[in-house]
Design an enzyme around this catalytic site. Sequence first.
Site, PDB file in Angstrom:
ATOM      1  N   GLU A   1      33.109  11.572 -11.879  1.00  0.00           N
ATOM      2  CA  GLU A   1      34.104  12.654 -11.697  1.00  0.00           C
ATOM      3  C   GLU A   1      33.969  13.401 -12.786  1.00  0.00           C
ATOM      4  O   GLU A   1      33.781  13.166 -13.971  1.00  0.00           O
ATOM      5  CB  GLU A   1      35.347  11.385 -11.970  1.00  0.00           C
ATOM      6  CG  GLU A   1      36.721  11.959 -11.509  1.00  0.00           C
ATOM      7  CD  GLU A   1      37.771  11.206 -11.637  1.00  0.00           C
ATOM      8  OE1 GLU A   1      38.058  10.272 -10.314  1.00  0.00           O
ATOM      9  OE2 GLU A   1      38.491  10.751 -12.726  1.00  0.00           O
TER      10      GLU A   1
ATOM     11  N   GLU B   1      46.402  14.042 -19.660  1.00  0.00           N
ATOM     12  CA  GLU B   1      45.315  13.531 -20.668  1.00  0.00           C
ATOM     13  C   GLU B   1      45.721  12.892 -22.172  1.00  0.00           C
ATOM     14  O   GLU B   1      46.538  13.937 -22.780  1.00  0.00           O
ATOM     15  CB  GLU B   1      44.353  14.569 -20.855  1.00  0.00           C
ATOM     16  CG  GLU B   1      43.873  15.255 -19.543  1.00  0.00           C
ATOM     17  CD  GLU B   1      43.328  14.331 -18.497  1.00  0.00           C
ATOM     18  OE1 GLU B   1      42.937  13.214 -18.810  1.00  0.00           O
ATOM     19  OE2 GLU B   1      42.906  14.855 -17.424  1.00  0.00           O
TER      20      GLU B   1
END
Lengths: 401, 261
Positions: free
Chosen positions: B49, B60
């Site tokens: 990924e 994040e």
Amino acid sequence: MTTNKHNWPDKDGFFGEYGGKFVPETLMHALEELEKTYNNFKDKPEFKEQFYKDLSEFVGRPSPLYFAERLTNHYGTGSIWLKREDLNHTGAHKINNTIGQILLAKYMGKERIIAETGAGQHGVATATVAARLGLECHIYMGAEDVQRQSLNVYRMKLLGAEVHSVESGSATLKDALNEALRDWVTNVDNTYYIIGSVTGPHPYPMIVRDFNSVVGEEVVAQSKDLFNDMPNAIVACVGGGSNAMGIFYPFIDIKETRLIGVEAGGEGVETGEHAAPLNDGTPGVLHGALSYLMQNDSGQVKATKSVSAGLDYPGVGPEHSLLKDSGRAEYVAVTDKAALKAFHEVSELEGIIPALETAHAFAYLDVLMKDFDSSANIIVNVSGRGDKDINTVAEIDGIKF
Amino acid sequence: MNRLTKKLTDLKEENKKALVAYLVAGDPDIETTVELIKLLVDSGADIIEIGVPFTDPIAEGPIIQKAHDRALANDVSLKTIYDIVNKFRDLDNETPLVLMGYLNTFLSHKKLIEENQNNAIDSILVVDIPGELNLADYGITNETINTISLISPTTKKDRIQSIAKNSSGFIYYVTLRGVTGASNLDVKEINTNIDEIKKHASVPVLAGFGIKSKEDAKLLADCSDGVIIGSSIVQMIEDDSQTKEFDRIGAYITQIKQAIS
């Protein structure tokens, strides 16, 4: 069908093509829950009664529409009226929205409140209503803004809030929003996020607009009382756009009133060093909504520049994007320099020290008043007072305390 | 059948769990990213990924945020992603590549799809688009690229159904309420939720966010079709990018792979 009437957002949270709910999946349920709660309560008599009672008794509404005689004489044409949101408790329009949203938080049984803040006015307004209800409160603020708005940081602390200084990215309002969203993703079950502007994912742009529309509703009534007509123009500064949206909204279908939003032109729109997405941006997705955005051709969000922390934001509320495209509202920009000049002028002419954000709206009068003859009525939304900006302006003027 | 579907089908037939390894494109630089992808694959990662750098990556945690910033400082973005993807494809034409990023970068570079003529990219995962919306409606996927949707612990049953319907590739189950790299896994809840998703999903369900140790990986692999590891790898990349000696990343991946086998 009343197709000519402004009736947004649609059921999916879009204002024309703008808006929407572009968030990580973890937040989708929370947004749906909020929308349901809001739709359930907004028209209930007991909710409205409580909201208006708090606005009256705690905030001190209605705020006056005040004739600015010396400013009017200064331009020598028209009549300039000031909507005095600076007189609200905590010193700005931001409290209107937080009064409403904290009621929603209470109905939803959330015990923890978070918010982002730029100039600190929304942080103070949030800390204030959280203190009033005895709720835990966390405010996210860019490290640069913590520096330039230290007075408001201390106010939030006095009100019992914890202020988190955000060092990531450009360390301003956009990064504070990022961090608040990250907190919300983590603590979504017990936390209510009070967004401070007409930005973010649906239903926030609608909720914040609706609560802040009390400003425009009062202006409609006050205009009738004071000059027996609708104003020729309303001028408001636009960062995320909540004070502008609040005063514009009840006027959108009153077509004789020009609606003018003033963005932060920083060093000048042509220099690229500014915070004026409606003047110099393209549609993009930031913080959950599609709207005009300052971005490069790779879709990266550009750093912004403005003397005003509250306008120093690369995005803008989606409804403003729709009003720009439809032409119903005009969006202009003034430079830091022009805003600072207006800051001093209004202080000296009217005995009102405006917030640096508000000073942008005043600065545009230099251009705007040329459009009007002496019969015109022009309203400036005095979105907040300038006490918080004293240190910033003194530093620019080379004054040390 | 694209590489991702094929890989997941093969793993299923062999009764094996998938290991997905995440890193950020251009961290610490383009050449090293290609080498790192190769290392991850050689050490046991089944699927890669590739994080597409964005200025405002709201899902994040701090470790991956910093990696996005480092990559942006190198001017890496979706526009330059083929610099990495094509270099890797010269070395490896089997391993599935998934791009993971934020809607705004994909919207501003829809040419990505036309440019994917030799199908170097197998799948796209957009973090900030609701799973019931179709990426094709936004012009950011086509029939050869499959789309991965996220389902989280807060997703209710009715949404699980509509998201599952829209997913090709795999479903990415976000194992916690939080950002990448957090540490509040609730294995019981994860188990229950993945069981519910599996009732509606025709594609495999992989688990990610907050998996650090081989013990975490084992626990989650037991109740899913595989695991996604990100922050731990990205942290090691940060730590070792001065020396560019990444041996311990390889060892870590091998360890995880063994734990879930």
